[in-house]
Design a protein around this motif. Structure first.
Motif, PDB file in Angstrom:
ATOM      1  N   ASP A 151       0.823  -1.211   0.000  1.00 63.02           N
ATOM      2  CA  ASP A 151       0.000   0.000   0.000  1.00 63.02           C
ATOM      3  C   ASP A 151       0.857   1.260   0.000  1.00 63.02           C
ATOM      4  O   ASP A 151       0.505   2.256  -0.632  1.00 63.02           O
ATOM      5  CB  ASP A 151      -0.961  -0.020   1.198  1.00 63.02           C
ATOM      6  CG  ASP A 151      -2.101  -0.993   0.972  1.00 63.02           C
ATOM      7  OD1 ASP A 151      -2.659  -0.998  -0.141  1.00 63.02           O
ATOM      8  OD2 ASP A 151      -2.421  -1.756   1.890  1.00 63.02           O
ATOM      9  N   LEU A 152       1.987   1.207   0.699  1.00 62.05           N
ATOM     10  CA  LEU A 152       2.903   2.355   0.682  1.00 62.05           C
ATOM     11  C   LEU A 152       3.469   2.543  -0.736  1.00 62.05           C
ATOM     12  O   LEU A 152       3.544   3.676  -1.237  1.00 62.05           O
ATOM     13  CB  LEU A 152       4.035   2.135   1.698  1.00 62.05           C
ATOM     14  CG  LEU A 152       5.149   3.174   1.702  1.00 62.05           C
ATOM     15  CD1 LEU A 152       4.605   4.578   1.942  1.00 62.05           C
ATOM     16  CD2 LEU A 152       6.207   2.842   2.773  1.00 62.05           C
ATOM     17  N   ALA A 153       3.830   1.433  -1.364  1.00 59.16           N
ATOM     18  CA  ALA A 153       4.361   1.524  -2.737  1.00 59.16           C
ATOM     19  C   ALA A 153       3.315   2.121  -3.673  1.00 59.16           C
ATOM     20  O   ALA A 153       3.636   2.971  -4.521  1.00 59.16           O
ATOM     21  CB  ALA A 153       4.776   0.137  -3.216  1.00 59.16           C
ATOM     22  N   LEU A 154       2.074   1.710  -3.498  1.00 62.54           N
ATOM     23  CA  LEU A 154       0.990   2.241  -4.333  1.00 62.54           C
ATOM     24  C   LEU A 154       0.810   3.744  -4.094  1.00 62.54           C
ATOM     25  O   LEU A 154       0.703   4.536  -5.042  1.00 62.54           O
ATOM     26  CB  LEU A 154      -0.317   1.504  -4.020  1.00 62.54           C
ATOM     27  CG  LEU A 154      -1.590   2.062  -4.647  1.00 62.54           C
ATOM     28  CD1 LEU A 154      -1.522   1.977  -6.174  1.00 62.54           C
ATOM     29  CD2 LEU A 154      -2.821   1.318  -4.132  1.00 62.54           C
ATOM     30  N   ALA A 155       0.787   4.127  -2.824  1.00 65.61           N
ATOM     31  CA  ALA A 155       0.631   5.553  -2.491  1.00 65.61           C
ATOM     32  C   ALA A 155       1.774   6.366  -3.100  1.00 65.61           C
ATOM     33  O   ALA A 155       1.555   7.429  -3.685  1.00 65.61           O
ATOM     34  CB  ALA A 155       0.590   5.726  -0.971  1.00 65.61           C
ATOM     35  N   MET A 156       2.982   5.836  -2.978  1.00 68.35           N
ATOM     36  CA  MET A 156       4.148   6.555  -3.541  1.00 68.35           C
ATOM     37  C   MET A 156       4.033   6.672  -5.064  1.00 68.35           C
ATOM     38  O   MET A 156       4.307   7.739  -5.621  1.00 68.35           O
ATOM     39  CB  MET A 156       5.436   5.793  -3.188  1.00 68.35           C
ATOM     40  CG  MET A 156       5.863   5.951  -1.755  1.00 68.35           C
ATOM     41  SD  MET A 156       7.347   4.978  -1.460  1.00 68.35           S
ATOM     42  CE  MET A 156       8.085   5.910  -0.130  1.00 68.35           C
ATOM     43  N   ALA A 157       3.639   5.576  -5.708  1.00 67.07           N
ATOM     44  CA  ALA A 157       3.575   5.574  -7.171  1.00 67.07           C
ATOM     45  C   ALA A 157       2.566   6.584  -7.698  1.00 67.07           C
ATOM     46  O   ALA A 157       2.618   6.977  -8.866  1.00 67.07           O
ATOM     47  CB  ALA A 157       3.228   4.168  -7.668  1.00 67.07           C
ATOM     48  N   ARG A 158       1.661   7.037  -6.827  1.00 68.72           N
ATOM     49  CA  ARG A 158       0.628   7.992  -7.251  1.00 68.72           C
ATOM     50  C   ARG A 158       0.910   9.407  -6.764  1.00 68.72           C
ATOM     51  O   ARG A 158       0.092  10.308  -6.974  1.00 68.72           O
ATOM     52  CB  ARG A 158      -0.737   7.520  -6.724  1.00 68.72           C
ATOM     53  CG  ARG A 158      -1.220   6.272  -7.421  1.00 68.72           C
ATOM     54  CD  ARG A 158      -2.516   5.744  -6.842  1.00 68.72           C
ATOM     55  NE  ARG A 158      -3.130   4.792  -7.770  1.00 68.72           N
ATOM     56  CZ  ARG A 158      -4.236   4.116  -7.520  1.00 68.72           C
ATOM     57  NH1 ARG A 158      -4.855   4.275  -6.379  1.00 68.72           N
ATOM     58  NH2 ARG A 158      -4.733   3.288  -8.420  1.00 68.72           N
ATOM     59  N   THR A 159       2.011   9.587  -6.061  1.00 70.28           N
ATOM     60  CA  THR A 159       2.257  10.879  -5.416  1.00 70.28           C
ATOM     61  C   THR A 159       3.465  11.580  -6.030  1.00 70.28           C
ATOM     62  O   THR A 159       4.536  10.960  -6.162  1.00 70.28           O
ATOM     63  CB  THR A 159       2.496  10.671  -3.894  1.00 70.28           C
ATOM     64  OG1 THR A 159       1.391   9.937  -3.366  1.00 70.28           O
ATOM     65  CG2 THR A 159       2.602  12.002  -3.170  1.00 70.28           C
ATOM     66  N   ASP A 160       3.285  12.827  -6.371  1.00 71.31           N
ATOM     67  CA  ASP A 160       4.388  13.607  -6.949  1.00 71.31           C
ATOM     68  C   ASP A 160       5.583  13.572  -6.008  1.00 71.31           C
ATOM     69  O   ASP A 160       5.448  13.744  -4.796  1.00 71.31           O
ATOM     70  CB  ASP A 160       3.947  15.066  -7.152  1.00 71.31           C
ATOM     71  CG  ASP A 160       2.840  15.168  -8.196  1.00 71.31           C
ATOM     72  OD1 ASP A 160       2.691  14.212  -8.992  1.00 71.31           O
ATOM     73  OD2 ASP A 160       2.119  16.189  -8.208  1.00 71.31           O
ATOM     74  N   GLY A 161       6.744  13.378  -6.584  1.00 76.06           N
ATOM     75  CA  GLY A 161       7.971  13.363  -5.783  1.00 76.06           C
ATOM     76  C   GLY A 161       8.352  11.988  -5.276  1.00 76.06           C
ATOM     77  O   GLY A 161       9.451  11.789  -4.774  1.00 76.06           O
TER      78      GLY A 161
END
Lengths: 222, 425
Positions: A151-161
């Motif tokens: 879930d962290l990887a998913l959140a990161m993949a969708r977040t600028d930066g």
């Protein structure tokens, strides 16, 4: 003089007796009273929200958390409160999986919605950044939790930066067949399609469709 | 009810027992020690022929291992073992469910159905008075089903032989006693066979490998009757003198045993012991081994809900639980227990099933990863349990569910079909 002292002493005694006799946290009912039980309804509430999350009902899960702890985003006691930590995680995961656009219109009154519904790209990124920060902290506290890592990887993949790091993490988990949500596979398919990796896109979409209740989340352009 | 029949028979035979033909068990001086115990003993077998061939271990280490392997989580009778709270104690928890002792009253009926056949485990009280040391070491290394009516069996622990010796040494140090030397030379095993029926022994005990006795045990899977071992194994487990004492006065060896004291004369007891100890045993039937290749999937779609209802939620999640809702204890298959290292496998939800487990290299891997035979690990573990029960085992794959009856093959096919379908939610 003596009478005045006696009257004062009697008044003081009555006042003290009144203080002692007055129930503190008690219900008066038909002349009886009993101490008030304190029940933490969040325990069952968070467990239900976790179940809703696992069943893919993200708005319902997030809505119930916000109703229980309306100002959870600014709640300072989370580090010492395991129930609040679980609640935060539910909300952050739901945020990540919905791309920062929680459909809370039927779940919450206007004044509780804050930016959770992600009315525009800016609000969505605000929500996703909060999710990344929250899940990063959760992952530091709870090592070796693959569901959390995904879930962290998913959140990161969708977040600028954070997108490159998120992609890297998604690929690593997918290689071991350890991605646990269809949304993660959908995001991976999108990223692979953007790189022109047609086979990779197809493989990720197949996993997404197998895992999803609603295959609509597996629609990826390209 | 099944215990009452033997009890009634016993009462009926009290008079006969009191006027028994012998005045006592014939004992003989020790014969020269022999290194090996016979598989089918001769009538003159004595205790001293059963001198241990296995080197003794370290009882203090064995005592520590009892706690490390959590023997007291299932077995009673280990007074020195670390106290186990009822919620973590398999049998005590199941017994509490059966007695309606938990506060969650509405769940009792549902739970009872699942645990009524899982509420009895043999006690290890006074193990030193009963078991042969060599047998204990072998059994700890390779447990096999001794009690055909009991759903549980002893789990295969992750023990070295040295640890098994330490554990066995500790167990035989519990209330130790030398078995009397006895001879069955003048015993009448045929009469002993007849007495097994007449005294009601066969109302509880199976005796496999001998011609069928007239009375056969019932099919009760719960209660003290379920604890009755197959008499085939008695000669391996007990010295002849111990067997005779057990038949004559079981409570003298193990006060908490449900085995009733039989109204037997000394000669009758000796005849029964002689038959149990010397009867010719036909070989155990060859096990039907289950192939480790993946079973053929069913010709229909299977969803997670069906797999969860019939397999994962029924059995697996008991040991592969969620530590967040159980005070940090995710069960032996998750946070560790019974001496097993934590493998961090949680089988409580769709996403957790997909989160995998720690492999032997310490790296997390999918439970759907295919192994040597092309079989997903999760399926291989269930197939392996069938092989363990049949007497074959692969040290690289632990049979699951641990110590419980194997998951039926049709349910394993169901799981295989779900995996072959792409593991749909």
């Amino acid at each position: 003089m003596t009478h005045r002292i006696a009257r004062t002493a009697i008044a003081a005694s009555l006042a003290l007796a009144g203080l002692i006799a007055a129930p503190t946290a008690a219900h008066a009912c038909g002349g009886g009273w009993w101490p008030e039980d304190e029940v933490d309804h969040r325990i069952q509430g968070v467990a239900n929200a976790e179940k809703q999350l696992d069943d893919g009902h993200y708005a319902a899960a997030a809505g119930s958390i916000i109703r229980m702890i309306p100002y959870i985003k600014n709640y300072e006691g989370t580090s010492k409160d395991p129930i609040a930590r679980r609640a935060l995680r539910v909300l952050a995961v739901a945020t990540a999986r919905t791309g920062g656009q929680l459909a809370l219109k039927r779940e919450l009154p206007q004044y509780l919605r804050d930016t959770w519904m992600g009315a525009d790209a800016g609000e969505q990124q605000t929500n996703l950044k909060w999710a990344v920060a929250t899940l990063t902290k959760a992952a530091e506290e709870k090592k070796d939790d693959v569901v959390l890592e995904g879930d962290l990887a998913l959140a990161m993949a969708r977040t600028d930066g954070f997108k490159a790091e998120g992609r890297k993490r998604l690929e690593a988990l997918a290689k071991k067949d350890l991605l646990t949500s269809p949304e993660a596979y959908a995001e991976l398919a999108k990223l692979r399609a953007a790189d022109g990796d047609g086979n990779g896109r197809t493989a990720a979409l197949e996993r997404c469709k197998a895992m999803a209740d609603e295959t609509a989340i597996c629609r990826v352009q390209g | 009810m099944q215990l009452r029949l033997p009890a009634a028979l016993l009462i009926a035979f009290v008079a006969a027992a009191c006027s028994g033909r012998g005045e006592g068990t014939e004992t003989t001086p020790s014969a020269a020690p022999s290194a090996s115990a016979p598989a089918a003993a001769t009538p003159s077998t004595t205790a001293s022929t059963l001198a241990a061939s296995e080197p003794r271990g370290d009882a203090d280490k064995g005592k520590a291992l009892v706690d490390q392997y959590e023997c007291g989580r299932c077995h009673d009778g280990l007074a020195e073992a670390k106290a186990i709270p009822v919620e973590s104690h398999c049998t005590h928890c199941h017994q509490k469910v059966m007695n309606g002792g938990f506060d969650h009253k509405p769940d009792h009926a549902k739970w009872k159905e699942n645990v009524e056949h899982l509420a009895d485990v043999p006690s290890l009280q006074s193990a030193g008075k009963r078991f042969r040391y060599d047998w204990l070491v072998d059994f700890l290394m390779k447990p096999r089903d001794l009690r055909p009516h009991l759903a549980y069996s002893m789990p295969a622990l992750d023990l070295t032989r040295e640890q098994a010796r330490d554990l066995a040494t500790y167990l035989v140090s519990l209330d130790p006693a030398e078995p009397p030397n006895v001879s069955f030379a003048s015993a009448d095993p045929r009469h002993g066979r007849q007495l097994l029926d007449e005294k009601g022994c066969t109302g509880c005990h199976t005796f496999s490998g001998v011609p069928a006795l007239n009375i056969q045990p019932g099919t009760a899977k719960a209660g003290p009757t379920a604890l009755a071992p197959d008499l085939r194994h008695a000669r391996e487990r007990l010295a002849p003198g111990t067997l005779l004492t057990w038949i004559t006065d079981p409570q003298s060896l193990k006060p908490d045993t449900p085995m009733p004291k039989l109204p037997l004369s000394a000669d009758e007891a000796r005849d029964i012991a002689a038959y149990i100890y010397t009867a010719e045993l036909s070989p155990a039937p060859a096990p039907t081994l289950v192939a480790m290749s993946p079973p053929e999937p069913l010709d229909r779609k299977v969803t997670y809900e069906e797999v969860e209802t019939k397999i994962l939620g029924k059995t697996c999640r008991h040991c592969h639980g969620n530590p967040d809702v159980a005070v940090g204890d995710g069960g032996p298959g998750n946070t560790g227990g019974f001496g097993y290292q934590p493998i961090k496998l949680e089988l409580t939800s769709y996403s957790r099933v997909h989160a995998g487990m720690l492999g032997s290299d310490g790296e997390r891997q999918s439970v759907f990863k295919k192994g040597e035979h092309g079989t997903p690990h999760l399926v291989a573990a269930l197939l392996e349990r069938h092989r363990e029960v049949a007497g074959e085992d692969d040290p690289d794959v632990r049979g699951m569910p641990l110590a419980l009856p194997p998951v039926p093959m049709e349910d394993i096919r169901l799981l295989m079909t779900w995996i072959a379908n792409g593991r749909p939610r």
